[in-house]
Write a protein that holds these residues in place. Structure first.
Motif, mmCIF file in Angstrom:
data_model
loop_
_atom_site.group_PDB
_atom_site.id
_atom_site.type_symbol
_atom_site.label_atom_id
_atom_site.label_comp_id
_atom_site.label_asym_id
_atom_site.label_seq_id
_atom_site.Cartn_x
_atom_site.Cartn_y
_atom_site.Cartn_z
ATOM 1 N N SER A 164 0.846 -1.190 0.000
ATOM 2 C CA SER A 164 0.000 0.000 0.000
ATOM 3 C C SER A 164 0.885 1.245 0.000
ATOM 4 O O SER A 164 1.835 1.349 0.787
ATOM 5 C CB SER A 164 -0.907 -0.003 1.231
ATOM 6 O OG SER A 164 -1.591 1.229 1.343
ATOM 7 N N MET A 165 0.585 2.180 -0.877
ATOM 8 C CA MET A 165 1.395 3.390 -0.990
ATOM 9 C C MET A 165 0.985 4.467 0.008
ATOM 10 O O MET A 165 1.664 5.494 0.121
ATOM 11 C CB MET A 165 1.304 3.950 -2.407
ATOM 12 C CG MET A 165 1.951 3.079 -3.465
ATOM 13 S SD MET A 165 3.709 2.782 -3.148
ATOM 14 C CE MET A 165 4.365 4.434 -3.396
ATOM 15 N N LYS A 166 -0.091 4.246 0.754
ATOM 16 C CA LYS A 166 -0.533 5.261 1.706
ATOM 17 C C LYS A 166 0.499 5.517 2.807
ATOM 18 O O LYS A 166 0.807 6.683 3.108
ATOM 19 C CB LYS A 166 -1.884 4.868 2.305
ATOM 20 C CG LYS A 166 -3.021 4.906 1.283
ATOM 21 C CD LYS A 166 -4.350 4.532 1.928
ATOM 22 C CE LYS A 166 -5.472 4.599 0.888
ATOM 23 N NZ LYS A 166 -6.783 4.233 1.487
ATOM 24 N N PRO A 167 1.065 4.478 3.464
ATOM 25 C CA PRO A 167 2.122 4.758 4.453
ATOM 26 C C PRO A 167 3.336 5.440 3.829
ATOM 27 O O PRO A 167 3.958 6.295 4.464
ATOM 28 C CB PRO A 167 2.473 3.370 5.001
ATOM 29 C CG PRO A 167 1.283 2.528 4.722
ATOM 30 C CD PRO A 167 0.732 3.044 3.439
ATOM 31 N N GLU B 174 3.354 7.518 1.258
ATOM 32 C CA GLU B 174 3.016 8.922 1.033
ATOM 33 C C GLU B 174 2.961 9.700 2.349
ATOM 34 O O GLU B 174 3.363 10.874 2.399
ATOM 35 C CB GLU B 174 1.677 9.014 0.305
ATOM 36 C CG GLU B 174 1.725 8.437 -1.112
ATOM 37 C CD GLU B 174 0.344 8.276 -1.711
ATOM 38 O OE1 GLU B 174 -0.642 8.563 -0.981
ATOM 39 O OE2 GLU B 174 0.243 7.845 -2.865
ATOM 40 N N ALA B 175 2.484 9.036 3.415
ATOM 41 C CA ALA B 175 2.414 9.722 4.704
ATOM 42 C C ALA B 175 3.803 10.032 5.240
ATOM 43 O O ALA B 175 4.063 11.144 5.740
ATOM 44 C CB ALA B 175 1.637 8.865 5.700
ATOM 45 N N GLN C 14 5.917 -3.616 5.669
ATOM 46 C CA GLN C 14 4.843 -4.264 4.921
ATOM 47 C C GLN C 14 5.283 -5.570 4.249
ATOM 48 O O GLN C 14 4.439 -6.414 3.923
ATOM 49 C CB GLN C 14 4.296 -3.315 3.854
ATOM 50 C CG GLN C 14 3.692 -2.037 4.393
ATOM 51 C CD GLN C 14 2.987 -1.248 3.304
ATOM 52 O OE1 GLN C 14 2.023 -1.720 2.692
ATOM 53 N NE2 GLN C 14 3.466 -0.047 3.039
#
Length: 262
Positions: free
Chosen positions: A164-167, A169-170, A189
């Motif tokens: 997942s790219m959300k972490p 980007e965060a 991950q």
């Protein structure tokens, strides 16, 4: 009612393309068997020779256990060194080959290099290194390192592309440097999968290290090949049983490690 019946028949319509493909495959298999001179007479003769060969292998002869132990220890050392080097090199290669983290002008050449490492069988690579480096364990370590890089780096890259790219980007939005992004957003991950890949490669290299020795790249394979050439089949049986026991032991240990990491 007739319309519903016609729809049901269409839902399970025969796939004539697949049937023709299977028929063509069966015809070609028969043709290939005739070209390769495969027949029941040769198979029956082979079973008879195989029975006599197995009879000469038993009981196994462990009297030369020092030679057996020396070869097995060398194979273990080759497998451990090749796995460690292959994993250490594969980690940056996998990161560079991941298209969700690296630009295309880095990912594409890296993937081409990884494919090049997988393009030749490790025995062929071992023969090349034996010619370049001479007989011995160094050629075996080099060959299995190349093989490990081709396998592990590809799996690393594919695992990273599925994160997942959300972490990521965060962490980037917080102003963290690239190393922190990898350490805190990417590796957590995929860490468990990485461990599984590494254990599998170590297990694979344990088996492969016994084979590269046959072409002169060190390990128990050289001892096994020499025993075959001397028709020393009871010692061959002892070597094979030791290799099987080693692989079973490695499987038990790797299973325990995987269970502990879950």
């Amino acid at each position: 009612m007739s319309g519903a019946a016609a729809a049901a028949r269409q839902a399970f319509a025969p796939n004539w393309g697949a049937r023709l493909g299977l028929l063509a495959l069966a015809v070609y298999a028969v043709f290939a068997a005739t070209q390769l001179d495969l027949n029941w007479a040769r198979l029956a003769a082979g079973f008879g020779e195989g029975g006599r060969f197995l009879a000469r292998m038993f009981p196994p002869n462990f009297t030369r256990w020092e030679l057996l132990l020396e070869g097995m220890l060398e194979s273990l050392q080759i497998a451990a060194l090749a796995s460690a080097l292959g994993i250490l090199i594969s980690l940056p290669l996998g990161l560079m080959a991941a298209r969700n983290l690296s630009p295309w002008f880095i990912a594409v050449p890296t993937r081409a290099f990884i494919a090049l490492c997988r393009s030749l069988h490790y025995v062929i690579v071992a023969i090349l290194f034996v010619k370049a480096l001479g007989f011995g364990a160094l050629a075996g370590v080099a060959a299995l390192t190349i093989a490990s890089m081709g396998f592990i780096a590809k799996l690393f890259a594919e695992a990273i592309e599925e994160i997942s790219m959300k972490p990521v980007e965060a962490v980037r939005a917080a102003g963290a440097p690239g190393a922190s992004v990898l350490l805190y957003a990417v590796l957590p991950q995929v860490a468990s999968r990485f461990v599984g890949f590494c254990l599998y490669q170590l297990d694979s290299n344990l088996r492969n290290s016994t084979l590269v020795g046959i072409v002169g790249a060190g390990g128990i394979g050289g001892t096994l090949f020499a025993a075959f050439k001397r028709f020393d089949y009871d010692f061959v049986c002892a070597i094979l049983l030791t290799i099987i026991a080693l692989i079973f032991l490695a499987e038990v240990v790797s299973g325990r490690v995987r269970a502990a990491l879950r």
